[in-house]
Design a protein around this motif. Structure first.
Motif, PDB file in Angstrom:
ATOM      1  N   SER A  23      -4.249   8.687   5.594  1.00 27.87           N
ATOM      2  CA  SER A  23      -5.629   8.367   5.966  1.00 27.87           C
ATOM      3  C   SER A  23      -6.054   7.008   5.407  1.00 27.87           C
ATOM      4  N   GLN A  24      -5.578   6.664   4.206  1.00 28.32           N
ATOM      5  CA  GLN A  24      -5.887   5.351   3.641  1.00 28.32           C
ATOM      6  C   GLN A  24      -5.205   4.236   4.435  1.00 28.32           C
TER       7      GLN A  24
ATOM      8  N   ALA B  95      -7.174   3.767   7.624  1.00 28.18           N
ATOM      9  CA  ALA B  95      -8.429   3.040   7.444  1.00 28.18           C
ATOM     10  C   ALA B  95      -8.202   1.540   7.302  1.00 28.18           C
ATOM     11  N   GLN B  96      -7.124   1.162   6.616  1.00 28.24           N
ATOM     12  CA  GLN B  96      -6.895  -0.251   6.343  1.00 28.24           C
ATOM     13  C   GLN B  96      -6.130  -0.961   7.452  1.00 28.24           C
TER      14      GLN B  96
ATOM     15  N   ALA C 259      -0.351   4.992  -1.127  1.00 27.18           N
ATOM     16  CA  ALA C 259      -1.466   5.196  -0.200  1.00 27.18           C
ATOM     17  C   ALA C 259      -1.189   6.385   0.716  1.00 27.18           C
ATOM     18  N   THR C 260      -2.220   7.156   0.988  1.00 30.42           N
ATOM     19  CA  THR C 260      -2.089   8.295   1.893  1.00 30.42           C
ATOM     20  C   THR C 260      -2.136   7.817   3.340  1.00 30.42           C
TER      21      THR C 260
ATOM     22  N   ALA D  99       0.833  -1.205   0.000  1.00 29.00           N
ATOM     23  CA  ALA D  99       0.000   0.000   0.000  1.00 29.00           C
ATOM     24  C   ALA D  99       0.866   1.252   0.000  1.00 29.00           C
TER      25      ALA D  99
END
Length: 204
Positions: free
Chosen positions: A49-50, A53-54, A46-47, A41
């Motif tokens: 925040s992403q 979330a994951q 991926a940021t 990721a």
């Protein structure tokens, strides 16, 4: 590896609170395959925040100490134990304890242990300056087992006027250890890694 409930400990001068984190509805598994997914990721852009979330469920929190405050998130694989400042070289540094044989990427490609050093030079709770550092690590191929102790440092150049080198003033520094993903700000909570908030002095 199955994660267990985390206990948070908050110390403030003469006051001690112990708070047990609630049990999760189902056990969260944050093992080497999760690390691989996290690395993928990060590599795909991926940021923060992403990633939160994951993979946010992989983080635990333990805060300890008073003058130097350590906030531990997921420290199964890596952990900072202590940090300091070399004021004459303008160089903050921390140790990074590598705690497992695996979870860092195959030799020699590996991955990075990133540390962001954040300076609160006027002790007002706002970080005026930040400088990144990193050390490269890999899965173990040697016969010796963990732990290993690396260091991460950075040279603090172009600091603001509030960071008066040689002034003898006390400052606060936050070091943020984050495996693979670089901390985006001085408020970043790493999935894997920890914070150390400590005092230093701008000795001449």
């Amino acid at each position: 590896m199955t994660r267990r409930p985390v206990v948070s400990v908050f110390r403030s001068l003469a006051l001690l609170f112990v708070v047990g984190a609630p049990l999760m509805a189902s056990a969260q598994v944050c093992d080497e395959s999760t690390r691989t997914a996290y690395q993928n990721a990060v590599d795909s852009g991926a940021t923060e925040s992403q990633l939160e979330a994951q993979f946010g469920q992989c983080r635990g929190t333990v805060t300890q100490s008073v003058v130097a405050t350590t906030t531990n998130f997921n420290i199964f694989y890596e952990k900072m134990n202590s940090c300091g400042l070399h004021p004459q070289q303008r160089r903050p540094a921390c140790d990074v304890e590598i705690r497992q044989n695996f979870g860092y990427g195959a030799f020699p490609a590996g991955s990075n242990e990133n540390v962001l050093f954040c300076f609160d030079c006027d002790l007002n709770g706002t970080y005026e300056y930040a400088v990144p550092g990193a050390v490269h690590v890999t899965n173990n191929i040697s016969p010796q087992g963990p732990s290993w102790y690396h260091s991460v440092n950075a040279v603090a150049t172009n600091t603001p006027a509030t960071c008066a080198w040689g002034s003898g003033r006390t400052i606060r520094i936050r070091a943020i250890l984050s495996w693979s993903a670089k901390p985006a700000s001085c408020a970043s909570k790493p999935i894997w890694g920890n914070w150390i908030d400590f005092q230093a002095r701008m000795d001449p």
